[in-house]
Design a protein around this motif. Structure first.
Motif, mmCIF file in Angstrom:
data_model
loop_
_atom_site.group_PDB
_atom_site.id
_atom_site.type_symbol
_atom_site.label_atom_id
_atom_site.label_comp_id
_atom_site.label_asym_id
_atom_site.label_seq_id
_atom_site.Cartn_x
_atom_site.Cartn_y
_atom_site.Cartn_z
ATOM 1 N N LEU A 182 0.992 -1.120 -0.087
ATOM 2 C CA LEU A 182 -0.293 0.237 0.087
ATOM 3 C C LEU A 182 0.511 1.523 0.110
ATOM 4 O O LEU A 182 2.025 1.084 0.616
ATOM 5 C CB LEU A 182 -1.171 0.284 1.465
ATOM 6 C CG LEU A 182 -2.427 -0.740 1.506
ATOM 7 C CD1 LEU A 182 -3.078 -0.733 2.710
ATOM 8 C CD2 LEU A 182 -3.142 -0.923 -0.278
ATOM 9 N N TRP A 183 0.381 2.543 -1.137
ATOM 10 C CA TRP A 183 1.160 3.392 -0.328
ATOM 11 C C TRP A 183 0.838 4.102 0.088
ATOM 12 O O TRP A 183 -0.602 4.754 0.177
ATOM 13 C CB TRP A 183 1.293 4.275 -2.475
ATOM 14 C CG TRP A 183 1.283 2.984 -3.075
ATOM 15 C CD1 TRP A 183 0.808 2.093 -4.257
ATOM 16 C CD2 TRP A 183 3.427 3.368 -3.712
ATOM 17 N NE1 TRP A 183 2.323 1.625 -3.922
ATOM 18 C CE2 TRP A 183 3.645 2.084 -4.286
ATOM 19 C CE3 TRP A 183 4.434 3.732 -3.395
ATOM 20 C CZ2 TRP A 183 4.715 1.466 -4.873
ATOM 21 C CZ3 TRP A 183 5.244 3.210 -3.839
ATOM 22 C CH2 TRP A 183 5.560 2.524 -4.738
ATOM 23 N N ARG A 184 1.690 5.505 0.762
ATOM 24 C CA ARG A 184 1.480 5.948 1.633
ATOM 25 C C ARG A 184 2.234 7.592 1.787
ATOM 26 O O ARG A 184 3.334 7.415 1.379
ATOM 27 C CB ARG A 184 1.678 5.563 3.260
ATOM 28 C CG ARG A 184 1.553 6.768 4.223
ATOM 29 C CD ARG A 184 0.319 6.934 4.449
ATOM 30 N NE ARG A 184 0.468 8.386 5.915
ATOM 31 C CZ ARG A 184 -0.817 9.169 5.849
ATOM 32 N NH1 ARG A 184 -1.811 9.244 5.087
ATOM 33 N NH2 ARG A 184 -0.486 10.248 7.037
ATOM 34 N N TYR A 185 1.064 8.698 1.349
ATOM 35 C CA TYR A 185 1.980 10.030 1.285
ATOM 36 C C TYR A 185 2.866 10.353 3.133
ATOM 37 O O TYR A 185 1.520 10.165 4.478
ATOM 38 C CB TYR A 185 0.994 11.176 1.528
ATOM 39 C CG TYR A 185 0.920 11.659 -0.324
ATOM 40 C CD1 TYR A 185 0.239 10.493 -0.503
ATOM 41 C CD2 TYR A 185 1.370 12.244 -1.044
ATOM 42 C CE1 TYR A 185 -0.146 10.464 -2.274
ATOM 43 C CE2 TYR A 185 1.147 12.336 -2.611
ATOM 44 C CZ TYR A 185 0.598 11.759 -3.028
ATOM 45 O OH TYR A 185 0.133 11.793 -4.635
ATOM 46 N N CYS A 194 -5.495 6.733 8.401
ATOM 47 C CA CYS A 194 -5.016 7.435 8.021
ATOM 48 C C CYS A 194 -4.649 6.798 6.513
ATOM 49 O O CYS A 194 -5.475 5.588 6.057
ATOM 50 C CB CYS A 194 -2.931 7.612 8.507
ATOM 51 S SG CYS A 194 -2.769 5.863 8.146
ATOM 52 N N SER A 195 -4.797 7.693 5.412
ATOM 53 C CA SER A 195 -5.521 7.149 4.311
ATOM 54 C C SER A 195 -4.115 6.591 3.620
ATOM 55 O O SER A 195 -3.282 7.245 3.750
ATOM 56 C CB SER A 195 -5.143 8.648 3.073
ATOM 57 O OG SER A 195 -6.343 9.119 3.795
ATOM 58 N N MET A 196 -4.312 5.566 2.793
ATOM 59 C CA MET A 196 -3.261 4.341 2.152
ATOM 60 C C MET A 196 -4.160 4.795 0.219
ATOM 61 O O MET A 196 -5.186 4.765 0.555
ATOM 62 C CB MET A 196 -2.999 3.822 2.526
ATOM 63 C CG MET A 196 -2.462 3.804 4.088
ATOM 64 S SD MET A 196 -1.736 2.339 5.039
ATOM 65 C CE MET A 196 -0.085 2.737 4.027
ATOM 66 N N PHE A 197 -3.472 3.950 -0.003
ATOM 67 C CA PHE A 197 -3.784 4.071 -1.568
ATOM 68 C C PHE A 197 -3.088 2.355 -2.135
ATOM 69 O O PHE A 197 -2.144 2.345 -1.578
ATOM 70 C CB PHE A 197 -3.009 5.087 -2.900
ATOM 71 C CG PHE A 197 -3.461 6.338 -1.971
ATOM 72 C CD1 PHE A 197 -4.210 6.909 -2.254
ATOM 73 C CD2 PHE A 197 -2.960 7.714 -1.322
ATOM 74 C CE1 PHE A 197 -5.205 8.075 -2.486
ATOM 75 C CE2 PHE A 197 -3.502 8.219 -1.002
ATOM 76 C CZ PHE A 197 -4.294 8.829 -1.556
ATOM 77 N N LEU A 198 -3.482 2.098 -3.260
ATOM 78 C CA LEU A 198 -3.951 0.450 -3.574
ATOM 79 C C LEU A 198 -2.461 0.700 -4.386
ATOM 80 O O LEU A 198 -1.671 -0.152 -5.206
ATOM 81 C CB LEU A 198 -5.007 -0.265 -4.656
ATOM 82 C CG LEU A 198 -5.986 -0.456 -3.549
ATOM 83 C CD1 LEU A 198 -7.670 -0.709 -4.052
ATOM 84 C CD2 LEU A 198 -5.543 -1.620 -2.578
#
Lengths: 366, 133
Positions: B36-39, B72-76
């Motif tokens: 997963l990707w996280r800023y 917190c926001s993460m991205f696929l």
């Protein structure tokens, strides 16, 4: 033209209704607000002193919103060229959570041109992390056209006809791509857009006539109150979104007059030289070099006119010649409509001089 | 914790308690993601980079639910496009790819590629790569 756009009647209240979040990254980053008939505010989160959850918003039209959603334009475009030329600052911390109303204040140039507050290019709607429940802008709206000079009933009828042509054109395109339109209705639209070449050659009067016949009574353009004095006004009611498209097409036409005329002449001359204006459609090779060239020119013309070529292409079953003729015809309609404005007889501006004459005549729906 | 079948460890942050709106919500699960990707703000990222806005002491945004505010926001997928937006452009320096297991916390898929993440107290980010923005 921007001056005209600025003075269109809008919802002027210093607050807007929060509709939803479009992008969430640890907090709402892009939000959508409703600001009245055909006025939506798209906002991006910014850091600004004195604001807890500050946003810079651009006031766009429903049509622009649709174009953005379909990824014809990116987010930055909406902030650089919002249809209604208004930018707002708002703090979502001040939102009334029961009514969802948010106070908005007009942003000054140093704010809306501040790069720190603007989204960069190449951010498209596909990046949204959430969908919002939209209000379908099918409600009716009344547009006021301010008139001056000499007007007789025939002039009024002609002017109404000019608007109605453009209105029917946009409504026809909208209905064709709408999921709510039945297959029979779509077939009717396809026939209206394609069959006219069979019997009327380059004369597309029938196209516009047929389109009007396909529009439901609840969607038709109607003439409301008229104050037939000099100056006076004409009120015309129709669907918010479609009336907005007519105005946008007109603004675009005036802003790009020279380029459009050049493209029109180029395409028209080419078809004329090749005797294609009145050629029997069945005898036209739709896959040949000529068809490809016409498509290329038609696409460029369509882009400049801000008309979706893809929709017309589907309507004409990929016939670039028919599509080109429709575009030429549409351009002529815009030209004729614009003449009233050029003559100084019509304005979208409120001259604030209208209240003097008592000669108000109500005209029933057209 | 509704929606979670087994007894879960404590969360990294105190989550809002409401009987009518459990947190994490019903759609939240302990599940694995290869990445997963996280800023983030640091390289290598630390647990602090996975703190929610609630944990930062910021009062809840009116356009966010209390539970969302504590996630917190993460991205696929690796998506640096959000850097185009003014606030993320200013706030984040990197985007980090991390591996998530059921022991890391609860995740809930949103629309598109967005994932809400509520880390457990034991969460230590297993970083695969960090990309400078």
């Amino acid at each position: 033209m921007t001056d005209q756009a600025k003075t269109l009647p809008r919802w002027k209240e210093p607050e807007a209704k929060f509709v939803g979040t479009l992008v969430y990254l640890d907090e709402p980053q892009v939000v959508f607000l409703d600001h009245g008939a055909d006025a939506k505010i798209i906002g991006v989160a910014i850091d600004r002193d004195g604001m807890d959850y500050g946003f810079l918003g651009a006031e766009i039209s429903w049509h622009q919103w649709q174009r953005y959603k379909r990824q014809f334009v990116d987010l930055r475009y909406l902030f650089l060229l919002p249809r209604w030329k208004r930018w707002y600052l708002f703090d979502l911390a001040a939102m009334n959570e029961s009514t969802c109303m948010v106070p908005v204040i007009r942003a000054k140039e140093d704010v809306y041109k501040n790069e720190d507050y603007l989204p960069s290019h190449r951010f498209f709607a596909r990046e949204h992390t959430a969908q919002i429940e939209e209000t379908v802008a099918s409600e009716l709206k009344t547009e006021t056209y301010y008139i001056d000079g000499a007007w007789d009933p025939a002039d009024l009828s002609l002017f109404f006809g000019r608007i109605n042509d453009l209105y029917s054109f946009f409504l026809g395109l909208k209905k064709f791509v709408s999921a709510q339109t039945t297959p029979d209705q779509k077939r009717g639209l396809v026939e209206a857009f394609t069959d006219n070449t069979l019997h009327s050659g380059f004369n597309y009067v029938n196209l516009f006539g047929d389109l009007k016949g396909l529009v439901g009574y609840d969607e038709r353009l109607a003439m409301g109150a008229i104050k037939k004095s000099s100056p006076g006004f004409v009120e015309i009611a129709g669907q918010v979104e479609t009336l907005g498209e007519v105005t946008e097409a007109f603004v675009n036409y005036v802003a790009n007059y020279d380029e459009l005329k050049e493209k029109y002449n180029e395409l028209h001359s080419y078809l004329s030289r090749g005797k294609l204006l009145k050629k029997e459609p069945a005898r036209f090779d739709q896959k040949g070099v000529v068809a490809k060239f016409i498509r290329q020119k038609g696409e460029a013309f369509s882009a400049q006119l801000d008309v979706d070529y893809g929709t017309l292409d589907k309507l004409t079953h990929g016939d670039s010649l028919k599509t080109a003729k429709i575009l030429l015809s549409f351009h002529r309609r815009l030209e004729r409509y614009q003449l009233f404005f050029t003559e100084g007889r019509v304005s979208l501006d409120d001259p604030k001089r209208v209240a003097s004459s008592p000669s108000i005549v109500a005209i029933p729906d057209a | 914790m509704a929606g979670i079948k087994t007894k879960a460890p404590d969360f990294l942050e105190e989550l809002p308690h409401r009987t009518d709106a459990p947190c994490p919500p019903e759609g939240g699960h302990r599940q694995s993601f290869e990445s997963l990707w996280r800023y983030v703000d640091s390289d290598p990222p630390t647990v602090a980079d996975f703190r929610s806005k609630a944990a930062e002491g910021k009062r809840r945004h009116p356009a966010a639910t209390a539970c969302q505010w504590a996630s917190c926001s993460m991205f696929l997928a690796k998506n640096v496009t959000y850097q185009a937006l003014p606030k993320p452009r200013k706030q984040y320096k990197y985007v980090a790819r991390v591996s998530i297991t059921p022991n890391c916390g609860v995740t809930m898929l949103g629309e598109g590629i967005h994932v809400n993440f509520w880390p457990f107290a034991t969460f230590v980010p297993k970083v695969i790569e960090v990309v400078e923005l």
